[in-house]
Each structure stands twice: as structure tokens, then as C-alpha cells.
Design an enzyme around this catalytic site. Sequence first.
Site, mmCIF file in Angstrom:
data_model
loop_
_atom_site.group_PDB
_atom_site.id
_atom_site.type_symbol
_atom_site.label_atom_id
_atom_site.label_comp_id
_atom_site.label_asym_id
_atom_site.label_seq_id
_atom_site.Cartn_x
_atom_site.Cartn_y
_atom_site.Cartn_z
ATOM 1 C CG ASP A 11 -14.893 21.036 44.392
ATOM 2 O OD1 ASP A 11 -15.443 21.951 45.042
ATOM 3 O OD2 ASP A 11 -14.779 21.050 43.147
ATOM 4 C CE1 TYR A 230 -15.562 15.867 35.489
ATOM 5 C CE2 TYR A 230 -17.378 17.434 35.537
ATOM 6 C CZ TYR A 230 -16.040 17.152 35.676
ATOM 7 O OH TYR A 230 -15.173 18.159 36.019
ATOM 8 C CE LYS A 233 -9.725 13.765 34.862
ATOM 9 N NZ LYS A 233 -10.589 12.701 34.428
HETATM 10 C C1 F6R Z 1 -12.423 20.196 35.727
HETATM 11 C C2 F6R Z 1 -13.397 21.182 36.220
HETATM 12 C C3 F6R Z 1 -13.845 22.281 35.312
HETATM 13 C C4 F6R Z 1 -15.302 22.105 34.908
HETATM 14 C C5 F6R Z 1 -15.737 23.254 33.973
HETATM 15 C C6 F6R Z 1 -17.198 23.198 33.608
HETATM 16 O O1 F6R Z 1 -12.169 19.220 36.671
HETATM 17 O O2 F6R Z 1 -13.819 21.117 37.348
HETATM 18 O O3 F6R Z 1 -13.034 22.359 34.178
HETATM 19 O O4 F6R Z 1 -15.489 20.866 34.293
HETATM 20 O O5 F6R Z 1 -15.500 24.492 34.616
HETATM 21 O O6 F6R Z 1 -17.932 23.090 34.764
HETATM 22 P P1 F6R Z 1 -19.514 22.883 34.757
HETATM 23 O O7 F6R Z 1 -19.818 21.675 33.922
HETATM 24 O O8 F6R Z 1 -19.809 22.717 36.221
HETATM 25 O O9 F6R Z 1 -20.046 24.171 34.185
HETATM 26 MG MG MG Z 2 -14.392 21.396 41.295
HETATM 27 MG MG MG Z 3 -10.843 20.065 42.365
#
Ligand code: F6R
Ligand code: MG
Ligand code: MG
Length: 380
Positions: A11, A230, A233
Amino acid sequence: MKITLSVIKADIGSIGGHICPSQRLIETVKSYVAEHGADLLIDSYVSHTGDDIAILMTHTHGTGHEGIHQLAWKAFVAGTKVAKGQGLYGAGQDLLKDAFSGNVRGMGPAVAEMEFEERPNEPFLFFAADKTDPGAYNLPLYLTFADPMNTPGLILAPSMAKGFKFAIMDVNYTEGDRMIELNAPEELYEIATLLRDPERYVIESIWSRSTGEQAVVVSTSRLHNIAGKYTGKDDPVMLVRVQKNFPATGEVLAPYALGPYVAGCMRGSHQMPLMPVSLNSGISYFDGPTVVSCAAFCVHEGKLTEAVDSFAHPFWNTVRDKVANKAIEIRRQGFFGAAMLPMTELEYTGIMEKLAVLDKRFEIRSESEAKQKEVGVALV
Ligand code: F6R
Ligand code: MG
Ligand code: MG
């Protein structure tokens, strides 16, 4: 001819949150691989599933080859520049190290590679999942390679009569690859005992016991084990060789009609059903649902046919409707119980921080207070 299939995915940025990469980003990765891979590769195929871009490469250099890994890494670095230029969200998210050091393993991108003697007819499937982790393939693979209720070939085809060997990794162990090999059908209960915990025990590969040939390879990296926090994923990729000594394509695809609950989706912290989707699909509801795509190929002397979109068939529309309903149903219970992952799997630290503060406010009742309460209860 001995060929290697290598798929490396990352990603490196997407539009509108974690939905899907921009066309310009995909084109950049594609043209980088075409331009710089000319001497190394026989063929390649670049696609996206959710916010992840996967580079599938065919070549003759074996697994873990530095040049192949560097090519993919540099393609992602070139893509990251474009992602930053477009202001894409999470630009360069999965490139966790600054400098390439021989192999992309442990650097963020997911890798699945397999070297084998090409059969005269060589069909295989390339799976990519988004918003989930590598254990998501545990159940479909178990059903395909160990259960005659799903795979009639296990009892009908003499070439599969000896069953398959499962190589399973304990992905919680971070000092190295902690592996176990178990044979189906004799050790079905042992295999099931491990696979029921997909956050810890992940199928890494599956081998034919009749011929010794490799049928499956899954990317097993866990990003939070690499980064210590984190970072998204793990969004696993998988290669599955099919037909003849291996399960048929339909026996590999059938378990995805279940739409099993897997870890991931919103903030990588929930249980959501896995939806089979078309190639190059994005993400929507609740940053999900968790999705899996499958491109079917044949390969000859390393040259790929065009990809066939295995989940585009109208059959899967009914499955998608069912999965959407399962997703809406479990979301009705919000943060409660089985809807959210257990503490050890939460991808954000907020709950742990709140618990640490609350922990200090807990008090142990003195014995006399406890007695009073008991009497109070008795009187009532
Ligand atoms: C799950 C994922 C999304 C982010 C969510 C918050 O794998 O990528 O659900 O966790 O959109 O993202 P942030 O913390 O970057 O604002
Ligand atoms: Mg992502
Ligand atoms: Mg992804």
C-alpha cells in the site's frame, strides 16, 4: 522449464482515505516494472485490490532473488513519489525502511513466491485480499486441501489420494520463522487446532504428498511485528497452482462462497465477512468489507495469458449480497464482543491507553466493606 512466480505488494497511497490507488500511481508502478524489468523478467502483471498494488512477476531467478525484490521496491519508491505529488493518503505507507537491503521481507511489502518445473499446461490463481491479514486464507485452504465435502477431487482423483502437507507458521514469533508441518488427512484435528486461531497460526505453503510439488504459497508478514506499531493491515497475497495433481479451480474458489468472518476492516480492529470481489475493486462500507480478488492465469515458458477475473461471474453476486448482509448484521453490535477484535489484535492504542488510566481507579474492597455489602444483599 523451471520458472518462478513472485508477487510483491504494498500500500503506497490511495485516494479518499484507504480506498484505492490513483490511476497515475498504478501506471507509474506498471511502467517502472516494464522499463527496468526488461532484462530480469519474462512477464509481469500489475493490479490493485483495495488500496494495495501487487506486482506479479515471472522469471527464472528463483525465490528471494535480490534483483527481483529490488525492482519491486524501486517501483514502489517511484510510485510513492507520485503518490506524494498527488497528495494521496498514506503515501509510502508500507515502505517501512529507508534503504533497500537485499530482500523486501521485513521491509513492509508482502511477498509470495514459488519456484517449480512448469507443466505443459500450467494454470494458477493469484489471490489478493485487502483490509485483513494472512490468516484469512486459513479456512478456504483447509476446505480446499483437506475436506472432501468441499473438494471431491480428494476422493475422486487418484493423484490426490495421498493428501497434502500443510506448512504452518506461528506469526507471533518475531525472532525468525517458527514453522510446523502437518499432513492431511492423518493430522486433520491438529491442523484444525492451529487454523482456528488465524491471528497466530497461518498457512504458509501447501505441498502435494503424491508428487512433492508445491501447490500454494501465502504471504505471511505481519506489519505490526515489523514496525512495532500499527501501520495498516497485512493484506495478504497468495498463489495457488490448480488442476491435475492439485485441486481444480472450482474447488479452490468454492469456499469463498462462505464469506467467513475474518480480522480487519475498520482500523484493522474488527471481525467482518470476507467478500469475493472483481479485480481492481476498491473499498467502501466501514473501510471494507474485507475483500478478496482472484486472477486466473495460464503460464507457458514464463509468459502469462491475460488475467481472468474469477469472482466477476454472476454467481458471486448472490454471495456478495449475502456477505453485505452479514457485514451489516455484525456492525449492529458496534464495539461489543465478537464484533471487535480481542485486545492483543487491536491495531490502535486508544483502548490500551484508556485501560491504563482506568486501571488506577480500580480499588480492592476491604473485608469489612465486603461483609457489609453481603449483609446488605442478605437483608434485601
Ligand atoms: C484498515 C484501514 C483503515 C484505517 C482508517 C483510519 O486497515 O486501513 O480502516 O485504519 O481509515 O485511518 P487513519 O488512522 O490513517 O486515519
Ligand atoms: Mg491502507
Ligand atoms: Mg490495504
